[in-house]
Design an enzyme around this catalytic site. Sequence first.
Site, short mmCIF file in Angstrom:
data_model
loop_
_atom_site.label_atom_id
_atom_site.label_comp_id
_atom_site.label_asym_id
_atom_site.label_seq_id
_atom_site.Cartn_x
_atom_site.Cartn_y
_atom_site.Cartn_z
N HIS A 22 0.82 -1.22 0.00
CA HIS A 22 0.00 0.00 0.00
C HIS A 22 0.85 1.26 0.00
CE1 HIS A 22 -3.15 -2.78 1.03
NE2 HIS A 22 -2.59 -3.07 2.19
N THR A 35 -6.51 7.20 7.01
CA THR A 35 -6.93 7.34 5.61
C THR A 35 -6.96 6.00 4.86
OG1 THR A 35 -4.69 7.73 4.78
CG2 THR A 35 -5.96 9.67 5.51
S1 BO1 Z 1 -2.66 7.25 7.95
O1 BO1 Z 1 -1.55 8.01 8.46
O2 BO1 Z 1 -3.97 7.78 8.26
N1 BO1 Z 1 -2.53 7.12 6.36
C1 BO1 Z 1 -2.56 5.67 8.64
C2 BO1 Z 1 -3.31 4.66 8.10
C3 BO1 Z 1 -3.24 3.40 8.62
C4 BO1 Z 1 -2.43 3.12 9.71
C5 BO1 Z 1 -1.66 4.13 10.26
C6 BO1 Z 1 -1.73 5.41 9.73
N2 BO1 Z 1 -2.42 1.83 10.14
C7 BO1 Z 1 -1.90 1.28 11.33
C8 BO1 Z 1 -2.00 -0.23 11.28
C9 BO1 Z 1 -1.55 -0.82 12.59
C10 BO1 Z 1 -0.20 -0.28 12.99
C11 BO1 Z 1 -0.23 1.23 12.94
C12 BO1 Z 1 1.06 1.88 13.38
O3 BO1 Z 1 -0.61 1.69 11.67
O4 BO1 Z 1 -3.33 -0.61 11.02
O5 BO1 Z 1 -1.52 -2.21 12.51
O6 BO1 Z 1 0.14 -0.72 14.30
O7 BO1 Z 1 2.14 1.46 12.61
ZN ZN Z 2 -0.93 7.93 5.52
#
Ligand code: BO1
Ligand code: ZN
Length: 262
Positions: A64, A204
Site C-alpha cells: 500500500h 486514511t
Molecule cells: S494514515 O496516516 O492515516 N494514512 C494511517 C493509516 C493506517 C495506519 C496508520 C496510519 N495503520 C496502522 C496499522 C496498525 C499499525 C499502525 C502503526 O498503523 O493498522 O496495525 O500498528 O504502525
Molecule cells: Zn498515511
Amino acid sequence: ESEFTYYGSMGPDHWSEHYNQCAGKHQSPININDVDVIDRRYPEIKYEKFDKKPLNATMTNNGHTVQVKLIYDGQAPMVSGGPLAGKGNYEFQQLHFHWGEDNTVGSEDRINNVSFPMELHIVFRNIRYKDFAEATQRDDGVAVMAFFYEISSDQAADHDYDTFTSNLGKIEEPNSVANMDALTLFGLMPDNLSSYYTYIGSLTTPPCSEDVIWMDFNTPIGIASKLLDRFRSLKTFDGSSLTHNFRPVQPLNNRKVYRAKK
Ligand code: BO1
Ligand code: ZN
C-alpha cells in the site's frame, strides 16, 4: 480481513463494504478551504528526540505504501503540546508516504482544492494506551503529522531523500523489507514548522478509525521529480505498479479546520 486497493473492486468506493468505519462522518482526507479555516492560538508544539538517530531503520513495501520503522535505544521521538496539549505524550510509531501517478496528484488532504505530488505521514500514539489498536478506539489516541511535497530542482534540499529513495529499488516487490541509513525525523521535515492546520479526522486507509488528530504543516518539502518516480516503481499485490495510493477527499460534514499561528 480483506485486502484493499486504490482502484477497482477493492478501491476506496468499496472500503466501507468491508470496514464500516470508512463510512464514518469524520473521515480523512479532506479538502481544506482557507476561507473556512479558523485561526487559533495553540501552545507551542514540543518535539522530543526528533534529532535522535535510531539504532536500526527499515523500509517495507507493504503493498500500500513505503513504511519506515525506526528502532531506538531508549526513548523514541515524542510530540506533545499544540492541539495535543492536555492530552498527553504521543510516541512515534512509523512514517509512510502517499503519492500519485504524476505530479498533479498524490497528496491526501488538499488545500483550496489543490493537490501536492506527495505527502508524508508521521504517525504517533498516545502513550497512555498500551498499543496502537487500543489507541484507535479512543478520541485522543492517535495523532498524525502531515507534510506536503513540492517539486524542486534544489539539489541540496534532496540530500536525505536521495539516500532514502535510492533504497526503494530493493523493495519493489510487495512484502519486502530493506535496511536503510539511520535518519532523524527532523531530517525529513521542513525547517519552518510555525504554521499548520489541524482538524479531527480518521486513518486514511482501512480500518479508517476515528478520531485521529491531524496536523498538516504549511511549509512544503522540496523534492526532485526523479526521486518521486522511484516511489511510483514499487509494485502492489497483483504485480502492477503502485502508481497512486491516495484516498479521495471525504465530506467535511460538521467539522471545523483550525490554523495554528505563532
Ligand atoms: S494514515 O496516516 O492515516 N494514512 C494511517 C493509516 C493506517 C495506519 C496508520 C496510519 N495503520 C496502522 C496499522 C496498525 C499499525 C499502525 C502503526 O498503523 O493498522 O496495525 O500498528 O504502525
Ligand atoms: Zn498515511
